[in-house]
Design an enzyme around this catalytic site. Structure first.
Site, PDB file in Angstrom:
ATOM      1  N   GLU A  51     -11.800  -4.811  -5.088  1.00 20.35           N
ATOM      2  CA  GLU A  51     -12.316  -3.427  -4.970  1.00 20.35           C
ATOM      3  C   GLU A  51     -11.573  -2.459  -5.907  1.00 20.35           C
ATOM      4  O   GLU A  51     -12.072  -1.385  -6.229  1.00 20.35           O
ATOM      5  CB  GLU A  51     -12.181  -2.925  -3.528  1.00 20.35           C
ATOM      6  CG  GLU A  51     -13.131  -3.578  -2.531  1.00 20.35           C
ATOM      7  CD  GLU A  51     -12.751  -5.019  -2.188  1.00 20.35           C
ATOM      8  OE1 GLU A  51     -11.548  -5.339  -2.195  1.00 20.35           O
ATOM      9  OE2 GLU A  51     -13.672  -5.829  -1.947  1.00 20.35           O
ATOM     10  N   ASN A  52     -10.370  -2.836  -6.334  1.00 20.52           N
ATOM     11  CA  ASN A  52      -9.577  -1.939  -7.186  1.00 20.52           C
ATOM     12  C   ASN A  52     -10.220  -1.669  -8.551  1.00 20.52           C
ATOM     13  O   ASN A  52      -9.851  -0.702  -9.228  1.00 20.52           O
ATOM     14  CB  ASN A  52      -8.153  -2.477  -7.395  1.00 20.52           C
ATOM     15  CG  ASN A  52      -7.258  -2.309  -6.181  1.00 20.52           C
ATOM     16  OD1 ASN A  52      -6.320  -3.069  -5.981  1.00 20.52           O
ATOM     17  ND2 ASN A  52      -7.538  -1.309  -5.342  1.00 20.52           N
TER      18      ASN A  52
ATOM     19  N   ASP B 158       0.828  -1.205   0.000  1.00 16.69           N
ATOM     20  CA  ASP B 158       0.000   0.000   0.000  1.00 16.69           C
ATOM     21  C   ASP B 158       0.867   1.261   0.000  1.00 16.69           C
ATOM     22  O   ASP B 158       1.959   1.267   0.561  1.00 16.69           O
ATOM     23  CB  ASP B 158      -0.892  -0.030   1.254  1.00 16.69           C
ATOM     24  CG  ASP B 158      -2.110   0.856   1.105  1.00 16.69           C
ATOM     25  OD1 ASP B 158      -2.299   1.461   0.025  1.00 16.69           O
ATOM     26  OD2 ASP B 158      -2.875   0.953   2.073  1.00 16.69           O
ATOM     27  N   GLY B 159       0.348   2.316  -0.612  1.00 18.90           N
ATOM     28  CA  GLY B 159       1.009   3.614  -0.528  1.00 18.90           C
ATOM     29  C   GLY B 159       1.684   4.092  -1.807  1.00 18.90           C
ATOM     30  O   GLY B 159       2.372   5.116  -1.801  1.00 18.90           O
TER      31      GLY B 159
HETATM   32  C1  FPP Z   1      -1.773   0.196  -3.433  1.00 21.39           C
HETATM   33  O1  FPP Z   1      -1.303   1.515  -3.472  1.00 21.39           O
HETATM   34  C2  FPP Z   1      -1.219  -0.589  -4.510  1.00 21.39           C
HETATM   35  C3  FPP Z   1      -1.942  -1.131  -5.536  1.00 21.39           C
HETATM   36  C4  FPP Z   1      -3.386  -0.982  -5.644  1.00 21.39           C
HETATM   37  C5  FPP Z   1      -1.293  -1.900  -6.622  1.00 21.39           C
HETATM   38  C6  FPP Z   1      -0.071  -2.676  -6.277  1.00 21.39           C
HETATM   39  C7  FPP Z   1       0.732  -2.879  -7.513  1.00 21.39           C
HETATM   40  C8  FPP Z   1       2.085  -2.836  -7.589  1.00 21.39           C
HETATM   41  C9  FPP Z   1       2.961  -2.702  -6.444  1.00 21.39           C
HETATM   42  C10 FPP Z   1       2.780  -2.878  -8.898  1.00 21.39           C
HETATM   43  C11 FPP Z   1       2.610  -4.015  -9.792  1.00 21.39           C
HETATM   44  C12 FPP Z   1       2.634  -5.351  -9.188  1.00 21.39           C
HETATM   45  C13 FPP Z   1       3.349  -6.375  -9.686  1.00 21.39           C
HETATM   46  C14 FPP Z   1       3.188  -7.740  -9.110  1.00 21.39           C
HETATM   47  C15 FPP Z   1       4.310  -6.172 -10.763  1.00 21.39           C
HETATM   48  P1  FPP Z   1      -2.360   2.687  -3.617  1.00 21.39           P
HETATM   49  O2  FPP Z   1      -2.457   3.035  -5.037  1.00 21.39           O
HETATM   50  O3  FPP Z   1      -3.645   2.279  -2.957  1.00 21.39           O
HETATM   51  O4  FPP Z   1      -1.663   3.829  -2.799  1.00 21.39           O
HETATM   52  P2  FPP Z   1      -2.385   5.012  -2.010  1.00 21.39           P
HETATM   53  O5  FPP Z   1      -3.189   4.365  -0.912  1.00 21.39           O
HETATM   54  O6  FPP Z   1      -1.245   5.810  -1.511  1.00 21.39           O
HETATM   55  O7  FPP Z   1      -3.224   5.752  -3.016  1.00 21.39           O
END
Ligand code: FPP
Length: 237
Positions: A63-64, A16-17
Protein backbone atom coordinates in the site's frame (compact mmCIF):
# COMPACT_ATOMS: atom_id res chain seq x y z
CA UNK A 1 12.01 -24.08 32.13
CA UNK A 2 15.16 -22.94 30.37
CA UNK A 3 15.55 -19.15 30.10
CA UNK A 4 15.76 -19.29 26.30
CA UNK A 5 12.32 -20.97 26.19
CA UNK A 6 10.97 -17.55 26.98
CA UNK A 7 12.92 -15.83 24.25
CA UNK A 8 11.20 -15.53 20.88
CA UNK A 9 12.99 -17.27 18.05
CA UNK A 10 11.43 -14.93 15.52
CA UNK A 11 10.31 -11.32 16.06
CA UNK A 12 8.32 -9.45 13.40
CA UNK A 13 7.93 -5.67 13.58
CA UNK A 14 5.59 -3.12 12.02
CA UNK A 15 7.80 -0.04 12.22
CA UNK A 16 5.14 2.65 12.44
CA UNK A 17 5.23 6.31 13.40
CA UNK A 18 8.20 7.76 11.52
CA UNK A 19 6.06 10.48 9.95
CA UNK A 20 4.54 11.54 13.26
CA UNK A 21 7.96 11.57 14.92
CA UNK A 22 9.13 14.05 12.27
CA UNK A 23 5.92 16.14 12.31
CA UNK A 24 6.19 16.64 16.07
CA UNK A 25 9.58 18.19 15.52
CA UNK A 26 8.58 20.22 12.49
CA UNK A 27 10.89 18.11 10.32
CA UNK A 28 10.29 16.58 6.89
CA UNK A 29 8.91 13.03 6.95
CA UNK A 30 12.10 11.61 5.50
CA UNK A 31 13.98 12.69 8.62
CA UNK A 32 11.61 10.41 10.55
CA UNK A 33 12.45 7.53 8.24
CA UNK A 34 16.16 8.24 8.65
CA UNK A 35 15.83 8.11 12.40
CA UNK A 36 13.76 4.94 11.94
CA UNK A 37 16.68 3.38 10.08
CA UNK A 38 18.76 3.94 13.26
CA UNK A 39 16.13 1.97 15.17
CA UNK A 40 16.51 -0.83 12.63
CA UNK A 41 20.21 -0.97 13.49
CA UNK A 42 19.36 -1.00 17.21
CA UNK A 43 16.86 -3.85 16.69
CA UNK A 44 19.46 -5.87 14.81
CA UNK A 45 21.90 -5.35 17.67
CA UNK A 46 19.37 -6.55 20.23
CA UNK A 47 18.68 -9.69 18.18
CA UNK A 48 22.38 -10.41 17.82
CA UNK A 49 23.11 -9.82 21.53
CA UNK A 50 20.18 -11.92 22.73
CA UNK A 51 20.42 -14.65 20.15
CA UNK A 52 17.07 -13.97 18.44
CA UNK A 53 17.75 -15.63 15.12
CA UNK A 54 14.96 -14.27 12.93
CA UNK A 55 13.90 -10.64 12.57
CA UNK A 56 11.29 -9.61 10.01
CA UNK A 57 10.73 -5.90 9.38
CA UNK A 58 7.80 -4.37 7.51
CA UNK A 59 9.91 -1.85 5.60
CA UNK A 60 7.56 -1.07 2.70
CA UNK A 61 4.02 -2.32 2.25
CA UNK A 62 2.20 -2.97 -1.00
CA UNK A 63 0.00 0.00 0.00
CA UNK A 64 2.99 2.34 0.50
CA UNK A 65 3.18 2.85 -3.28
CA UNK A 66 0.29 5.29 -2.78
CA UNK A 67 2.58 7.74 -0.97
CA UNK A 68 4.00 10.81 -2.72
CA UNK A 69 6.72 10.01 -5.24
CA UNK A 70 9.33 11.96 -3.30
CA UNK A 71 8.70 9.98 -0.12
CA UNK A 72 8.90 6.68 -2.01
CA UNK A 73 12.17 7.76 -3.62
CA UNK A 74 13.48 8.83 -0.20
CA UNK A 75 12.62 5.44 1.32
CA UNK A 76 14.24 3.55 -1.56
CA UNK A 77 17.36 5.71 -1.20
CA UNK A 78 17.43 5.01 2.51
CA UNK A 79 17.19 1.29 1.86
CA UNK A 80 20.11 1.44 -0.56
CA UNK A 81 22.14 3.45 1.94
CA UNK A 82 21.35 0.92 4.66
CA UNK A 83 22.48 -1.95 2.42
CA UNK A 84 25.65 -0.13 1.47
CA UNK A 85 26.58 1.01 4.99
CA UNK A 86 25.65 -2.18 6.81
CA UNK A 87 26.82 -4.84 4.39
CA UNK A 88 30.14 -5.37 6.20
CA UNK A 89 28.37 -5.80 9.54
CA UNK A 90 25.93 -8.31 8.10
CA UNK A 91 28.93 -10.36 7.00
CA UNK A 92 30.73 -9.91 10.32
CA UNK A 93 27.72 -11.14 12.29
CA UNK A 94 26.85 -13.79 9.67
CA UNK A 95 23.38 -12.38 9.07
CA UNK A 96 21.53 -13.72 6.07
CA UNK A 97 19.47 -11.04 4.32
CA UNK A 98 16.23 -12.13 2.74
CA UNK A 99 13.31 -10.30 1.20
CA UNK A 100 9.62 -11.17 1.12
CA UNK A 101 7.18 -9.35 -1.13
CA UNK A 102 6.75 -8.59 -4.80
CA UNK A 103 10.38 -7.75 -5.49
CA UNK A 104 9.67 -7.13 -9.17
CA UNK A 105 7.82 -3.91 -8.17
CA UNK A 106 11.02 -2.34 -6.80
CA UNK A 107 13.25 -0.01 -8.86
CA UNK A 108 16.05 -1.80 -10.73
CA UNK A 109 18.88 -0.20 -8.72
CA UNK A 110 17.30 -1.27 -5.41
CA UNK A 111 16.77 -4.78 -6.77
CA UNK A 112 20.40 -4.95 -7.85
CA UNK A 113 21.71 -3.90 -4.42
CA UNK A 114 19.36 -6.30 -2.69
CA UNK A 115 20.42 -9.16 -4.94
CA UNK A 116 24.09 -8.50 -4.20
CA UNK A 117 23.61 -8.65 -0.43
CA UNK A 118 21.08 -11.50 -0.56
CA UNK A 119 23.45 -13.62 -2.64
CA UNK A 120 26.53 -12.60 -0.65
CA UNK A 121 24.96 -13.62 2.66
CA UNK A 122 22.99 -16.64 1.45
CA UNK A 123 25.24 -19.21 3.14
CA UNK A 124 24.85 -17.74 6.65
CA UNK A 125 22.64 -19.53 9.13
CA UNK A 126 23.23 -17.68 12.42
CA UNK A 127 20.82 -14.82 11.93
CA UNK A 128 18.17 -13.96 9.39
CA UNK A 129 17.10 -10.41 8.59
CA UNK A 130 13.96 -10.55 6.51
CA UNK A 131 12.79 -7.33 4.90
CA UNK A 132 9.16 -7.17 3.81
CA UNK A 133 9.25 -4.96 0.71
CA UNK A 134 6.26 -4.24 -1.50
CA UNK A 135 4.74 -6.83 0.80
CA UNK A 136 1.09 -7.63 1.41
CA UNK A 137 -0.17 -10.59 3.40
CA UNK A 138 -3.13 -11.25 1.13
CA UNK A 139 -0.92 -10.91 -1.96
CA UNK A 140 1.44 -13.51 -0.45
CA UNK A 141 -1.46 -15.92 0.05
CA UNK A 142 -2.72 -15.28 -3.49
CA UNK A 143 0.80 -15.78 -4.89
CA UNK A 144 1.04 -19.05 -2.96
CA UNK A 145 -2.36 -20.15 -4.28
CA UNK A 146 -1.21 -19.34 -7.82
CA UNK A 147 1.97 -21.39 -7.37
CA UNK A 148 -0.07 -24.23 -5.97
CA UNK A 149 -2.57 -24.14 -8.81
CA UNK A 150 0.29 -24.16 -11.33
CA UNK A 151 1.87 -27.14 -9.60
CA UNK A 152 -1.47 -28.97 -9.69
CA UNK A 153 -2.04 -28.20 -13.36
CA UNK A 154 1.46 -29.42 -14.18
CA UNK A 155 0.85 -32.62 -12.24
CA UNK A 156 3.45 -31.90 -9.56
CA UNK A 157 0.86 -31.68 -6.80
CA UNK A 158 -2.21 -33.74 -6.04
CA UNK A 159 -4.91 -31.31 -4.77
CA UNK A 160 -6.32 -34.09 -2.60
CA UNK A 161 -3.06 -34.08 -0.61
CA UNK A 162 -3.13 -30.35 0.10
CA UNK A 163 -2.76 -29.46 3.77
CA UNK A 164 -1.24 -26.58 5.77
CA UNK A 165 2.26 -28.00 5.58
CA UNK A 166 2.09 -28.30 1.79
CA UNK A 167 0.50 -24.85 1.42
CA UNK A 168 3.31 -23.27 3.46
CA UNK A 169 5.87 -24.47 0.92
CA UNK A 170 4.44 -21.93 -1.55
CA UNK A 171 4.81 -18.90 0.74
CA UNK A 172 7.65 -16.40 0.16
CA UNK A 173 9.99 -17.82 2.85
CA UNK A 174 8.64 -21.28 3.67
CA UNK A 175 11.60 -22.38 5.78
CA UNK A 176 11.38 -19.42 8.17
CA UNK A 177 9.57 -20.36 11.40
CA UNK A 178 6.43 -18.38 12.21
CA UNK A 179 7.01 -15.26 14.33
CA UNK A 180 6.59 -15.81 18.06
CA UNK A 181 6.23 -12.11 18.75
CA UNK A 182 4.82 -9.30 16.60
CA UNK A 183 5.55 -5.74 17.67
CA UNK A 184 3.76 -2.68 16.30
CA UNK A 185 4.84 0.79 17.33
CA UNK A 186 3.03 4.14 17.34
CA UNK A 187 -0.21 3.11 19.03
CA UNK A 188 -2.02 1.67 16.00
CA UNK A 189 -3.69 -1.61 16.90
CA UNK A 190 -3.96 -3.30 13.51
CA UNK A 191 -2.16 -5.94 11.47
CA UNK A 192 -2.33 -3.90 8.25
CA UNK A 193 -1.95 -6.92 5.96
CA UNK A 194 1.30 -8.09 7.61
CA UNK A 195 2.16 -11.82 7.61
CA UNK A 196 -1.49 -12.88 7.75
CA UNK A 197 -0.72 -16.59 7.51
CA UNK A 198 2.36 -16.59 9.74
CA UNK A 199 0.99 -14.54 12.66
CA UNK A 200 -1.81 -16.98 13.49
CA UNK A 201 -0.35 -17.89 16.89
CA UNK A 202 2.00 -14.97 17.52
CA UNK A 203 1.93 -12.91 20.67
CA UNK A 204 0.98 -9.37 19.69
CA UNK A 205 2.62 -6.38 21.37
CA UNK A 206 1.43 -2.84 20.71
CA UNK A 207 3.22 0.19 22.09
CA UNK A 208 2.51 3.92 21.73
CA UNK A 209 6.25 4.56 21.25
CA UNK A 210 7.00 5.85 17.76
CA UNK A 211 9.41 3.71 15.74
CA UNK A 212 12.31 6.23 15.75
CA UNK A 213 12.14 6.16 19.58
CA UNK A 214 12.01 2.36 19.76
CA UNK A 215 15.55 1.46 20.76
CA UNK A 216 17.29 -1.13 22.96
CA UNK A 217 15.37 -0.28 26.13
CA UNK A 218 11.97 -0.38 24.42
CA UNK A 219 12.80 -3.67 22.67
CA UNK A 220 13.89 -5.12 26.02
CA UNK A 221 10.50 -4.14 27.49
CA UNK A 222 8.69 -5.94 24.67
CA UNK A 223 10.80 -9.05 25.27
CA UNK A 224 10.09 -8.90 28.99
CA UNK A 225 6.35 -8.71 28.27
CA UNK A 226 6.66 -11.67 25.89
CA UNK A 227 8.44 -13.69 28.59
CA UNK A 228 5.51 -13.05 30.96
CA UNK A 229 2.94 -14.39 28.53
CA UNK A 230 1.92 -18.03 28.41
CA UNK A 231 1.59 -19.53 24.99
CA UNK A 232 -0.76 -22.47 24.73
CA UNK A 233 -1.42 -22.88 20.99
CA UNK A 234 -5.02 -23.79 21.75
CA UNK A 235 -4.12 -26.45 24.30
CA UNK A 236 -4.76 -26.31 28.04
CA UNK A 237 -2.03 -24.84 30.24
C1 FPP B 1 5.88 3.79 8.81
O1 FPP B 1 5.90 5.08 9.35
C2 FPP B 1 7.17 3.44 8.26
C3 FPP B 1 7.41 3.19 6.93
C4 FPP B 1 6.37 3.25 5.92
C5 FPP B 1 8.77 2.87 6.44
C6 FPP B 1 9.67 2.12 7.36
C7 FPP B 1 11.08 2.39 6.96
C8 FPP B 1 12.12 2.57 7.82
C9 FPP B 1 12.03 2.40 9.25
C10 FPP B 1 13.45 3.00 7.33
C11 FPP B 1 14.18 2.20 6.36
C12 FPP B 1 14.19 0.75 6.56
C13 FPP B 1 15.30 0.00 6.49
C14 FPP B 1 15.20 -1.49 6.54
C15 FPP B 1 16.62 0.61 6.39
P1 FPP B 1 4.88 6.15 8.75
O2 FPP B 1 5.59 6.92 7.73
O3 FPP B 1 3.64 5.45 8.30
O4 FPP B 1 4.59 7.02 10.02
P2 FPP B 1 3.25 7.83 10.33
O5 FPP B 1 2.15 6.80 10.47
O6 FPP B 1 3.57 8.52 11.60
O7 FPP B 1 3.04 8.78 9.19
Amino acid sequence: MHASDKLPRHVAIIMDGNGRWAARRGLPRLRGHEEGAESVIAALRVCRDRGIRYLTLYAFSAENWRRPRTEIAGLMGLLRRFLHNREAELHRDRVRLRVIGRLADLPADVRRDLRRVIEGTSSYRNYHLILALSYGGRAEIVDAARGLAMAAVEGRLDPARLNERVFRRFLYAPDVPDPDLMIRTSGEIRLSNFLLWQLSYAELYFTPTLWPDFREKEFAEALAEYARRQRRFGALA
